[in-house]
Write an enzyme that holds these catalytic residues in place. Structure first.
Site, PDB file in Angstrom:
ATOM      1  N   ASP A 123      10.351  -6.529  -8.852  1.00  0.00           N
ATOM      2  CA  ASP A 123      10.612  -7.145  -7.552  1.00  0.00           C
ATOM      3  C   ASP A 123      12.018  -6.750  -7.084  1.00  0.00           C
ATOM      4  O   ASP A 123      12.971  -6.748  -7.875  1.00  0.00           O
ATOM      5  CB  ASP A 123      10.493  -8.667  -7.656  1.00  0.00           C
ATOM      6  CG  ASP A 123      10.384  -9.330  -6.293  1.00  0.00           C
ATOM      7  OD1 ASP A 123       9.302  -9.862  -5.984  1.00  0.00           O
ATOM      8  OD2 ASP A 123      11.383  -9.313  -5.536  1.00  0.00           O
ATOM      9  N   CYS A 180       0.858  -1.201   0.000  1.00  0.00           N
ATOM     10  CA  CYS A 180       0.000   0.000   0.000  1.00  0.00           C
ATOM     11  C   CYS A 180       0.887   1.241   0.000  1.00  0.00           C
ATOM     12  O   CYS A 180       0.578   2.234  -0.667  1.00  0.00           O
ATOM     13  CB  CYS A 180      -0.930   0.012   1.216  1.00  0.00           C
ATOM     14  SG  CYS A 180      -2.380  -1.040   1.015  1.00  0.00           S
ATOM     15  N   HIS A 221      -0.606 -10.237  -4.654  1.00  0.00           N
ATOM     16  CA  HIS A 221       0.267  -9.853  -5.760  1.00  0.00           C
ATOM     17  C   HIS A 221       0.520 -11.052  -6.664  1.00  0.00           C
ATOM     18  O   HIS A 221       0.523 -12.197  -6.220  1.00  0.00           O
ATOM     19  CB  HIS A 221       1.609  -9.308  -5.233  1.00  0.00           C
ATOM     20  CG  HIS A 221       2.274 -10.196  -4.239  1.00  0.00           C
ATOM     21  ND1 HIS A 221       1.921 -10.205  -2.914  1.00  0.00           N
ATOM     22  CD2 HIS A 221       3.248 -11.120  -4.380  1.00  0.00           C
ATOM     23  CE1 HIS A 221       2.664 -11.088  -2.273  1.00  0.00           C
ATOM     24  NE2 HIS A 221       3.471 -11.670  -3.140  1.00  0.00           N
TER      25      HIS A 221
HETATM   26  P1  AMP Z   1       5.572 -13.521  -1.814  1.00  0.00           P
HETATM   27  O1  AMP Z   1       6.604 -14.421  -1.218  1.00  0.00           O
HETATM   28  O2  AMP Z   1       4.752 -14.172  -2.875  1.00  0.00           O
HETATM   29  O3  AMP Z   1       4.721 -12.870  -0.739  1.00  0.00           O
HETATM   30  O4  AMP Z   1       6.374 -12.374  -2.564  1.00  0.00           O
HETATM   31  C1  AMP Z   1       6.694 -11.134  -2.025  1.00  0.00           C
HETATM   32  C2  AMP Z   1       7.656 -10.504  -2.970  1.00  0.00           C
HETATM   33  O5  AMP Z   1       7.740  -9.120  -2.683  1.00  0.00           O
HETATM   34  C3  AMP Z   1       9.085 -11.070  -2.887  1.00  0.00           C
HETATM   35  O6  AMP Z   1       9.458 -11.579  -4.163  1.00  0.00           O
HETATM   36  C4  AMP Z   1       9.920  -9.861  -2.476  1.00  0.00           C
HETATM   37  O7  AMP Z   1      11.203  -9.848  -3.060  1.00  0.00           O
HETATM   38  C5  AMP Z   1       9.060  -8.688  -2.940  1.00  0.00           C
HETATM   39  N1  AMP Z   1       9.247  -7.438  -2.242  1.00  0.00           N
HETATM   40  C6  AMP Z   1       9.242  -7.220  -0.901  1.00  0.00           C
HETATM   41  N2  AMP Z   1       9.435  -5.925  -0.628  1.00  0.00           N
HETATM   42  C7  AMP Z   1       9.574  -5.284  -1.813  1.00  0.00           C
HETATM   43  C8  AMP Z   1       9.811  -3.919  -2.212  1.00  0.00           C
HETATM   44  N3  AMP Z   1       9.939  -2.945  -1.315  1.00  0.00           N
HETATM   45  N4  AMP Z   1       9.913  -3.648  -3.539  1.00  0.00           N
HETATM   46  C9  AMP Z   1       9.791  -4.638  -4.453  1.00  0.00           C
HETATM   47  N5  AMP Z   1       9.553  -5.926  -4.150  1.00  0.00           N
HETATM   48  C10 AMP Z   1       9.455  -6.251  -2.853  1.00  0.00           C
HETATM   49 ZN    ZN Z   2      -1.807  -3.274   1.216  1.00  0.00          ZN
END
Ligand code: AMP
Ligand code: ZN
Length: 114
Positions: free
Chosen positions: A29, A6, A99
Site C-alpha cells: 500500500d 487495473c 481489494h
Molecule cells: P480502501 O480505502 O479500502 O478503498 O483502500 C484503498 C487503498 O489503496 C488505500 O489504503 C490507499 O493507500 C491504497 N492506494 C491507493 N492508490 C495506490 C497506489 N497507487 N499504490 C498502492 N496503494 C494505493
Molecule cells: Zn479495476
C-alpha cells in the site's frame, strides 16, 4: 478502463509487487497504516465485495489463501495479522476495485470503530 488498480495490474502504474499468479496481484500500500500493509486484488475488475457474484466464490477463497501464504513467506503468520475488506461507502472504500488489506507487524486493538 479508468481504474487505478487495473492499471497497476497492467503495469501502467508502478507498484511494489509482493506476489502474483494468474488470478491475483499483491503489492505494498502506498500509504501504509501498519508496519506491514499489503493489498491483495483480483486481476479481474470487480468493483467491490458488494458486486461479488457466485462465480467469484473460489476467487475470494484464493485471495484469502494467498494472504496466508504471504504471511508465512514474510514470517508474520505466527505472530498474527489482520485482513480487512472495505465494501462500499459506509465502510469507506475509496478505490472501486475489490481489494483486501493485509496488515501486520504490530498488535491491533479491537472495539467500537469511529
Ligand atoms: P480502501 O480505502 O479500502 O478503498 O483502500 C484503498 C487503498 O489503496 C488505500 O489504503 C490507499 O493507500 C491504497 N492506494 C491507493 N492508490 C495506490 C497506489 N497507487 N499504490 C498502492 N496503494 C494505493
Ligand atoms: Zn479495476
Amino acid at each position: 478502463m479508468d481504474c487505478i488498480f487495473c492499471k497497476i495490474v497492467a503495469g501502467e502504474i508502478p507498484s511494489k509487487k509482493v506476489y502474483e499468479d494468474d488470478l491475483v496481484y499483491a503489492f505494498y500500500d502506498i500509504n501504509p497504516i501498519a508496519p506491514v500493509h499489503i493489498l491483495i486484488i483480483p486481476k479481474e475488475h470487480i468493483k467491490s465485495m458488494c458486486e461479488m457474484e457466485e462465480k467469484h466464490e473460489k476467487l475470494v477463497g484464493h485471495i484469502l489463501f494467498v494472504a496466508h501464504k504471504i504471511a508465512q513467506e514474510q514470517g508474520f503468520a505466527e505472530d498474527g495479522y489482520r485482513i480487512i475488506n472495505n465494501c462500499g461507502e459506509n465502510a469507506g472504500q475509496t478505490v472501486m476495485h475489490m481489494h483486501y488489506h493485509l496488515l501486520a507487524g504490530q498488535k491491533f486493538s479491537w472495539g467500537k470503530m469511529d
